[in-house]
Design a protein around this motif. Structure first.
Motif, PDB file in Angstrom:
ATOM      1  N   GLY A 245       4.544  62.860  49.132  1.00 17.76           N
ATOM      2  CA  GLY A 245       4.601  64.044  49.639  1.00 17.76           C
ATOM      3  C   GLY A 245       5.892  64.471  50.500  1.00 17.76           C
ATOM      4  N   GLY A 246       6.457  63.404  51.230  1.00 20.80           N
ATOM      5  CA  GLY A 246       7.870  63.553  51.819  1.00 20.80           C
ATOM      6  C   GLY A 246       8.902  63.675  50.878  1.00 20.80           C
ATOM      7  N   PHE A 247       8.958  62.933  49.811  1.00 28.27           N
ATOM      8  CA  PHE A 247       9.900  62.847  48.493  1.00 28.27           C
ATOM      9  C   PHE A 247       9.669  64.710  47.959  1.00 28.27           C
ATOM     10  N   LEU A 248       8.679  64.913  47.840  1.00 27.19           N
ATOM     11  CA  LEU A 248       8.640  66.366  47.147  1.00 27.19           C
ATOM     12  C   LEU A 248       9.078  67.278  48.151  1.00 27.19           C
ATOM     13  N   LYS A 249       8.867  67.070  49.323  1.00 32.75           N
ATOM     14  CA  LYS A 249       9.382  68.354  50.288  1.00 32.75           C
ATOM     15  C   LYS A 249      10.781  68.455  50.465  1.00 32.75           C
ATOM     16  N   HIS A 250      11.498  67.336  50.070  1.00 34.30           N
ATOM     17  CA  HIS A 250      12.803  67.437  50.182  1.00 34.30           C
ATOM     18  C   HIS A 250      13.590  67.823  48.894  1.00 34.30           C
ATOM     19  N   LEU A 251      12.660  68.260  47.955  1.00 34.42           N
ATOM     20  CA  LEU A 251      13.324  68.659  46.729  1.00 34.42           C
ATOM     21  C   LEU A 251      13.628  70.001  46.817  1.00 34.42           C
ATOM     22  N   PRO A 252      14.623  70.609  46.204  1.00 31.98           N
ATOM     23  CA  PRO A 252      14.676  72.151  46.051  1.00 31.98           C
ATOM     24  C   PRO A 252      13.376  72.805  45.847  1.00 31.98           C
ATOM     25  N   ALA A 253      13.183  73.935  46.342  1.00 35.43           N
ATOM     26  CA  ALA A 253      11.916  74.756  46.013  1.00 35.43           C
ATOM     27  C   ALA A 253      11.931  75.029  44.645  1.00 35.43           C
ATOM     28  N   ASP A 254      13.077  75.397  43.973  1.00 31.55           N
ATOM     29  CA  ASP A 254      12.863  75.758  42.641  1.00 31.55           C
ATOM     30  C   ASP A 254      12.328  74.643  41.715  1.00 31.55           C
ATOM     31  N   ALA A 255      13.090  73.583  42.205  1.00 29.00           N
ATOM     32  CA  ALA A 255      12.740  72.278  41.248  1.00 29.00           C
ATOM     33  C   ALA A 255      11.276  72.058  41.573  1.00 29.00           C
ATOM     34  N   ARG A 257       8.578  74.024  42.149  1.00 23.76           N
ATOM     35  CA  ARG A 257       7.797  74.958  41.255  1.00 23.76           C
ATOM     36  C   ARG A 257       7.909  74.581  39.876  1.00 23.76           C
ATOM     37  N   LEU A 258       9.036  74.309  39.120  1.00 29.00           N
ATOM     38  CA  LEU A 258       9.005  73.991  37.900  1.00 29.00           C
ATOM     39  C   LEU A 258       8.283  72.567  37.624  1.00 29.00           C
ATOM     40  N   LEU A 259       8.339  71.631  38.535  1.00 28.49           N
ATOM     41  CA  LEU A 259       7.498  70.559  38.357  1.00 28.49           C
ATOM     42  C   LEU A 259       5.981  70.840  38.191  1.00 28.49           C
ATOM     43  N   ALA A 347       0.856  70.715  45.497  1.00 27.30           N
ATOM     44  CA  ALA A 347       1.211  72.229  45.236  1.00 27.30           C
ATOM     45  C   ALA A 347       0.086  73.141  45.822  1.00 27.30           C
ATOM     46  N   PRO A 348       0.507  74.039  46.486  1.00 23.98           N
ATOM     47  CA  PRO A 348      -0.510  75.140  47.107  1.00 23.98           C
ATOM     48  C   PRO A 348      -1.223  75.722  45.736  1.00 23.98           C
ATOM     49  N   ALA A 349      -2.531  75.807  46.507  1.00 23.92           N
ATOM     50  CA  ALA A 349      -3.551  76.444  45.177  1.00 23.92           C
ATOM     51  C   ALA A 349      -3.042  77.864  44.657  1.00 23.92           C
ATOM     52  N   SER A 350      -2.218  78.514  45.565  1.00 25.15           N
ATOM     53  CA  SER A 350      -1.668  79.890  44.852  1.00 25.15           C
ATOM     54  C   SER A 350      -0.758  79.592  43.850  1.00 25.15           C
ATOM     55  N   ARG A 351      -0.088  78.679  44.186  1.00 22.08           N
ATOM     56  CA  ARG A 351       1.011  78.408  43.126  1.00 22.08           C
ATOM     57  C   ARG A 351       0.542  78.281  41.695  1.00 22.08           C
TER      58      ARG A 351
END
Length: 891
Positions: A245-255, A257-259, A347-351
């Motif tokens: 979770g911490g690693f993903l949090k620091h990725l750019p938001a667009d990255a 979402r694409l993942l 990832a949020p369920a809404s995504r």
């Protein structure tokens, strides 16, 4: 982990890390001279544990410093200084007085001295760029051989690009083997777990130490002892979210979402495989493993699904380059299967729902149907009203995608409408995306030259706050000519967003700086945005950033840089199909070519710009291209033609030029109009320009206004024109635009010559000629040369001996050598220059002295003050001797 000196305590246990510990031992050996060891690995693979073990085992002073919680410029450096010298005033002074990367590198080296200390820096990838660059410079600094120096043990995520440090060693942490995993598991549990549990956990964790630790923590004593059955998935989403979770949090938001899109498509294939196995009656362990892994999915399917869901695809190349995704044989898959599952879990369920509802291709749509069979239904999102509320968000993202496409290569006002609609639909549901849509809608309207549409985009952000509120209010006030309100708000945007690392925010800050007329800050901020976009592999964003940077450099008078940036922008725009951006870059190149006097290049680039700008409504690019054509015509003596071309550009209203460029074009129009007899129009435009220049939005404006007044006063009696020319030259000092200063000097010298004052005309004409030659503005240089020749200054035998004192010391030395017959190569060898540099200086000398060749130099060269009575005989003998030696050698 916080920055603190370690205390003596038993070191943490490490398993299957013999090679890594050996590398640490080499770094920390008492007989060593220090150095740098990089440790890379994925989330939870033990980077921090290795650093803790090294700090505990080191016999001397050891410091552990974590990445700060925020990445503002120099925050990492402050944390480092606080850990190395807590409470030491000299450390605080060193940090305050350090300037730039090299200064901070020297401060760090000075603080550590030659002590054999160990500095453990954790998570280098989370440090701010300024501090990382300064640390790299400190690591590269030379140390005296044989003297002990600091040891640096630095951890970073596997995908982070490490700095190039000579002599540094890198070790890469991997997964544990079965025996190492069993040893770690037995060390974690007391009493030891049941053998079947050990086998199952070792298999599920796949050698990942962090996953194993998290799974054990969540299972509890009863399950570990075998008293209660293990869950179907011991390594579930909660475990993976804790580790990744911490690693993903620091990725750019667009990255991120694409993942998510890739992970959803991969889960489709996994579910399909599991369904097939179930139908065939195969429910063995292999089937269970296949269901828990994410197989590869078609690249085209992922890209189509991302675009349909409004997810930018630009980060894909960077994710592949960084090793987070693997692309082979037309398929995409996660390099680390745990990462893919962690993306789905975090990832949020809404995504998930947004991707499903946005018309994604079949692999993504199929994931929805199969997910319902696994109880991943839409009703998990909440009551039906909440589900219905997601539909506008999906529509908003669809409008955003269409708007981006039109902004890149379609009618720009169509882009404005789509982006404005996207901002309205996303405002309450996705505020960050709505903010982007607002800014892009404003950019589209700005490119189209529509002030009302710009204001409409700004007005739709009524719920914005903070820095965005300042941007909306400040730009709105500037567009409605309320500069007193605009300046403080936009200055806050420049100060805050200009310190960010997000290229989107940097673009906003750079735009604010341009509106304020701070072209140097705009160029600096946009250069930072370019660096961040490159670092994040934002291939689709790069052309826009380069467009902004090229224009900022053009406004700052840095023409060669603007041309270089524009050419890079063209190369970046072609593969991502952004013809609108390419049109702007062609317009910039046309303007630069009008400075250098390259008529064919002006015509070529202006034609390419207008070919796209006219049908797509790109008023800004069209205005720049027409301005370039007019400047080229004016430089070739076609004043009437240039004035006719410029009239629409300086006219206010919807049929005129671009609202932000209109005043910038006025000085060129005044010059062409005066030369072609359209004095009344020139005087009217100059009057409006005077009001604008007083607002302080353009650095060279006061000097250009004085030049306009001088040109308008040329036909009148008295010395009014002389006064205004003098004022123009004086006000040009410090403006930073040498080309416009040279044009003023050319106009001044031409006026003096026509007033039959050739002696007075030579100095401004020579200065103009030298500047034009330095800028490779050949057409303008020819004009200045012909005017200078008309004064008699460039005719053989009429050299101006009084001008010798105006040469620089370097020019004087080169001129003396040339006067004695030395070739350019010989002068270059003597002065450690290149022959090309010598030739450049000589052309400046000829222009300054009013001569045409080196044959005339002996008559004007002054004596060498270092060789009294010998006229530089020592240096001359050196040249003669070297020439004689070469001749003897060749014979």
């Amino acid at each position: 982990m916080s920055g603190a000196t370690h205390v003596t305590a038993p070191g943490p246990r490490l398993y299957d890390r013999a090679a890594e510990l050996a590398a640490v031992a080499r770094l920390t050996a008492p007989a060593g001279d220090g150095g740098v060891l990089f440790v890379t690995g994925g989330p939870g693979e033990g980077r921090s544990v290795l650093l803790a073990r090294a700090a505990d085992d080191f016999p001397g002073p050891a410091h552990r410093v974590a990445a700060p919680g925020h990445r503002v410029p120099w925050s990492g450096a402050r944390a480092l200084f606080a850990a190395l010298a807590p409470g030491a005033p000299e450390a605080r002074r060193a940090l305050r007085t350090a300037r730039g990367e090299d200064g901070l590198a020297a401060a760090v080296s000075g603080l550590l001295g030659v002590l054999p200390v160990l500095v453990c820096l954790d998570d280098l990838h989370l440090w701010d760029a300024h501090s990382r660059a300064a640390l790299a410079a400190a690591w590269r600094r030379d140390r005296a051989p044989g003297r002990p120096g600091p040891r640096w043990l630095v951890s970073a995520a596997r995908h982070h690009r490490l700095p190039d440090v000579p002599g540094a060693e890198t070790v890469r942490l991997g997964r544990l083997g079965p025996e190492g995993a069993r040893a770690l598991l037995l060390n974690l549990c007391a009493p030891p777990p049941a053998p079947p549990v050990v086998r199952r956990l070792v298999e599920e964790a796949a050698g990942h130490p962090g996953v194993l630790v998290s799974a054990v923590r969540r299972l509890g004593t009863a399950r570990l002892a075998g008293g209660s059955p293990l869950p179907e998935q011991p390594v579930d989403g909660a475990v993976l979210t804790e580790v990744y979770g911490g690693f993903l949090k620091h990725l750019p938001a667009d990255a991120r979402r694409l993942l998510t899109v890739v992970a959803l498509a991969g889960r489709t294939e996994a579910n399909r495989t599991e369904a097939s196995r179930t139908e065939e009656g195969r429910t063995d362990a292999g089937g269970r493993e296949a269901a828990h892994r994410l197989p590869g999915v078609a690249v085209d399917a992922v890209l189509g699904g991302a675009r349909a869901a409004g997810v930018p695809v630009e980060p894909l190349d960077g994710l592949v380059a960084d090793g987070l995704l693997c692309r082979a044989d037309g398929l995409l898959r996660f390099e680390d299967p745990f990462l893919g599952r962690a993306v789905l879990a975090s990832a949020p369920a809404s995504r998930h729902h947004g991707v499903r509802r946005a018309g994604a291709p079949r692999p993504v749509r199929t994931a929805v149907a199969l997910a319902r069979g696994e109880r991943h239904r839409a009703d998990r999102l909440g009551p039906p009203a909440a589900v219905r509320a997601l539909a506008p968000a999906a529509r908003g993202r669809s409008h955003l995608v269409r708007g981006l496409a039109a902004l890149a290569g379609g009618p720009v006002m169509d882009a404005h409408e789509a982006l404005l609609r996207a901002a309205e639909l996303l405002r309450d549901r996705a505020p960050a995306e709505a903010s982007d849509a607002r800014f892009l809608a404003m950019e589209a309207a700005w490119a189209g030259g529509d002030v009302a549409a710009c204001l409409a985009a700004l007005d739709c952000g009524g719920d914005a706050g903070g820095t965005e509120r300042d941007f909306l209010d400040g730009l709105g006030a500037a567009l409605t000519v309320r500069l007193g309100e605009a300046r403080p708000a936009l200055a806050r945007v420049v100060a805050r967003d200009g310190a960010e690392d997000d290229p989107r925010l940097l673009l906003r800050a750079g735009s604010a700086a341009l509106v304020l007329g701070d072209t140097a800050a705009a160029a600096r901020i946009h250069a930072r945005a370019l660096a961040r976009a490159r670092a994040e592999h934002r291939t689709a964003l790069l052309p826009r950033v380069l467009e902004h940077l090229a224009y900022a450099e053009l406004r700052a008078g840095r023409y060669s840089r603007a041309a270089r940036t524009a050419r890079e922008g063209l190369r970046a725009a072609e593969p991502v199909e952004q013809p609108n951006t390419a049109a702007h870059q062609h317009a910039v190149l046309a303007l630069v070519a009008s400075v250098t006097g390259d008529g064919p290049a002006v015509a070529e680039h202006a034609g390419l710009a207008l070919g796209t700008a006219r049908p797509h409504g790109l008023v800004q690019a069209a205005t720049l291209a027409e301005w370039a054509l007019a400047r080229d015509e004016l430089g070739r003596g076609l004043a009437a033609q240039a004035a006719a071309r410029l009239v629409p550009l300086v006219r206010p209203g919807p049929r005129g030029g671009h609202f932000a460029l209109r005043m910038l074009v006025v000085p060129c129009f005044v010059e062409a109009a005066v030369a072609s007899g359209r004095t009344a129009e020139a005087r009217s435009a100059a009057g409006e320009y005077a009001v604008w220049a007083a607002q302080g939005l353009d650095g060279p404006a006061p000097a250009l206004l004085a030049r306009c007044r001088a040109l308008l006063a040329q036909g009148e009696e008295g010395e009014e024109a002389a006064y205004w020319f003098g004022e123009a030259v004086r006000r040009h000092e410090g403006c930073g635009n040498d080309f416009e200063r040279a044009r003023t000097l050319l106009a001044y010298g031409t006026w003096l010559r026509r007033r039959r004052r050739p002696g007075a005309a030579r100095e401004p004409l020579r200065d103009a000629l030298v500047t034009f030659e330095r800028a490779a503005a050949d057409g303008w240089a020819d004009h200045a040369r012909s005017e200078l020749r008309a004064t008699g200054g460039a005719v053989g035998g009429t050299a101006d001996r009084t001008a010798w004192g105006l040469l620089t010391p370097q020019q004087q030395r080169i001129a003396r050598f040339a006067a004695r017959g030395a070739t350019n190569r010989e002068i270059a060898d003597r002065l450690a220059l290149s022959p090309r540099t010598v030739d450049h200086h000589l052309r400046g000398v000829f222009a300054r002295l009013g001569i045409r060749s080196r044959v005339e130099l002996p008559g004007v060269a002054g004596p060498d003050p270092r060789a009294p009575g010998q006229d530089g005989g020592t240096e001359a003998k050196g040249l003669v001797s070297s020439r004689a030696r070469r001749s003897a050698g060749s014979s």
